[in-house]
Scaffold this motif. Structure first.
Motif, PDB file in Angstrom:
ATOM      1  N   LEU A   3       0.813  -1.209   0.000  1.00 54.65           N
ATOM      2  CA  LEU A   3       0.000   0.000   0.000  1.00 54.65           C
ATOM      3  C   LEU A   3       0.848   1.259   0.000  1.00 54.65           C
ATOM      4  CD1 LEU A   3      -2.590  -1.037   2.733  1.00 54.65           C
ATOM      5  CD2 LEU A   3      -2.852  -1.191   0.252  1.00 54.65           C
ATOM      6  N   ASP A   4       0.344   2.275  -0.664  1.00 58.07           N
ATOM      7  CA  ASP A   4       0.951   3.603  -0.617  1.00 58.07           C
ATOM      8  C   ASP A   4       0.244   4.368   0.496  1.00 58.07           C
ATOM      9  OD1 ASP A   4       2.615   3.120  -2.839  1.00 58.07           O
ATOM     10  OD2 ASP A   4       0.925   3.503  -4.182  1.00 58.07           O
ATOM     11  N   VAL A   5       0.842   4.346   1.676  1.00 65.58           N
ATOM     12  CA  VAL A   5       0.217   4.946   2.855  1.00 65.58           C
ATOM     13  C   VAL A   5       0.639   6.406   2.945  1.00 65.58           C
ATOM     14  CG1 VAL A   5       0.019   4.827   5.366  1.00 65.58           C
ATOM     15  CG2 VAL A   5       0.188   2.712   4.011  1.00 65.58           C
ATOM     16  N   SER A   6      -0.338   7.283   3.084  1.00 66.18           N
ATOM     17  CA  SER A   6      -0.047   8.708   3.197  1.00 66.18           C
ATOM     18  C   SER A   6       0.625   8.998   4.541  1.00 66.18           C
ATOM     19  CB  SER A   6      -1.337   9.525   3.093  1.00 66.18           C
ATOM     20  OG  SER A   6      -2.121   9.338   4.260  1.00 66.18           O
ATOM     21  N   PRO A   7       1.425  10.048   4.591  1.00 67.75           N
ATOM     22  CA  PRO A   7       2.036  10.430   5.870  1.00 67.75           C
ATOM     23  C   PRO A   7       0.987  10.689   6.953  1.00 67.75           C
ATOM     24  CG  PRO A   7       3.108  11.585   4.065  1.00 67.75           C
ATOM     25  CD  PRO A   7       1.917  10.874   3.482  1.00 67.75           C
ATOM     26  N   LYS A   8      -0.155  11.248   6.563  1.00 70.42           N
ATOM     27  CA  LYS A   8      -1.229  11.519   7.526  1.00 70.42           C
ATOM     28  C   LYS A   8      -1.767  10.221   8.130  1.00 70.42           C
ATOM     29  CE  LYS A   8      -5.779  13.771   7.803  1.00 70.42           C
ATOM     30  NZ  LYS A   8      -6.656  12.687   8.182  1.00 70.42           N
ATOM     31  N   LEU A   9      -2.054   9.227   7.291  1.00 73.59           N
ATOM     32  CA  LEU A   9      -2.570   7.957   7.786  1.00 73.59           C
ATOM     33  C   LEU A   9      -1.517   7.242   8.628  1.00 73.59           C
ATOM     34  CD1 LEU A   9      -5.006   6.069   7.858  1.00 73.59           C
ATOM     35  CD2 LEU A   9      -4.112   4.961   5.797  1.00 73.59           C
ATOM     36  N   LEU A  10      -0.272   7.302   8.208  1.00 73.55           N
ATOM     37  CA  LEU A  10       0.793   6.689   8.987  1.00 73.55           C
ATOM     38  C   LEU A  10       0.884   7.329  10.373  1.00 73.55           C
ATOM     39  CD1 LEU A  10       3.124   4.701   9.208  1.00 73.55           C
ATOM     40  CD2 LEU A  10       4.589   6.408   8.112  1.00 73.55           C
ATOM     41  N   ALA A  11       0.804   8.652  10.442  1.00 75.65           N
ATOM     42  CA  ALA A  11       0.853   9.355  11.731  1.00 75.65           C
ATOM     43  C   ALA A  11      -0.337   8.954  12.604  1.00 75.65           C
ATOM     44  CB  ALA A  11       0.877  10.868  11.508  1.00 75.65           C
ATOM     45  N   GLU A  12      -1.515   8.828  11.998  1.00 75.05           N
ATOM     46  CA  GLU A  12      -2.691   8.407  12.751  1.00 75.05           C
ATOM     47  C   GLU A  12      -2.511   6.998  13.299  1.00 75.05           C
ATOM     48  OE1 GLU A  12      -6.092   8.912  10.213  1.00 75.05           O
ATOM     49  OE2 GLU A  12      -5.878  11.090  10.166  1.00 75.05           O
ATOM     50  N   ALA A  13      -1.968   6.100  12.484  1.00 69.57           N
ATOM     51  CA  ALA A  13      -1.737   4.723  12.926  1.00 69.57           C
ATOM     52  C   ALA A  13      -0.708   4.673  14.052  1.00 69.57           C
ATOM     53  CB  ALA A  13      -1.291   3.859  11.750  1.00 69.57           C
ATOM     54  N   GLU A  14       0.319   5.505  13.955  1.00 67.57           N
ATOM     55  CA  GLU A  14       1.322   5.539  15.011  1.00 67.57           C
ATOM     56  C   GLU A  14       0.747   6.072  16.318  1.00 67.57           C
ATOM     57  OE1 GLU A  14       4.334   7.833  13.043  1.00 67.57           O
ATOM     58  OE2 GLU A  14       5.289   6.042  12.185  1.00 67.57           O
TER      59      GLU A  14
END
Length: 130
Positions: A3-14
């Protein structure tokens, strides 16, 4: 990478949980062939009266085949697509995806489609290296 995960979604997941809608949108943009195929099958299933709909046409490219394999091999992606489209998915070979109605896993048709016999009967030399 699947998947191409956006920085925003990655930050939310973290930081914690993410919304499933955001995850499904990431799947849609990262794996468009797989997403569109499942969407098509779900639309056909919900519009008809049959127990399932399936795709028997191989993907046009190895890139598309890879998208399908990545989507259906991931429990998180597959289950999110099932919930999003209100279907139960089954997979044979490297391209034959079927969409069943929710709850079908306990039914005879689903058991027949996912049986070892069905797997053997759906083999061909053309699909050996898929």
């Amino acid at each position: 990478m699947s998947l191409d995960v956006s920085p925003k979604l990655l930050a939310e997941a973290e930081a914690g949980d993410i919304r499933e809608e955001d995850f499904v949108d990431t799947v849609r943009t990262s794996l468009p062939y797989a997403y569109d195929l499942v969407a098509f099958l779900a639309t056909e299933l919900h519009a008809g009266i049959g127990e399932f709909t399936d795709n028997q046409t191989p993907p046009a490219s190895e890139q598309e085949r890879g998208q399908l394999l990545r989507a259906l091999a991931s429990d998180a992606i597959r289950s999110s697509l099932e919930r999003h489209f209100d279907v139960t998915l089954a997979f044979q070979n490297c391209h034959r995806v079927a969409a069943f109605r929710p709850g079908a896993r306990d039914g005879e048709t689903f058991a027949r489609f996912t049986s070892t016999r069905a797997q053997v009967l759906n083999q061909s030399a053309v699909l050996r290296d898929c």
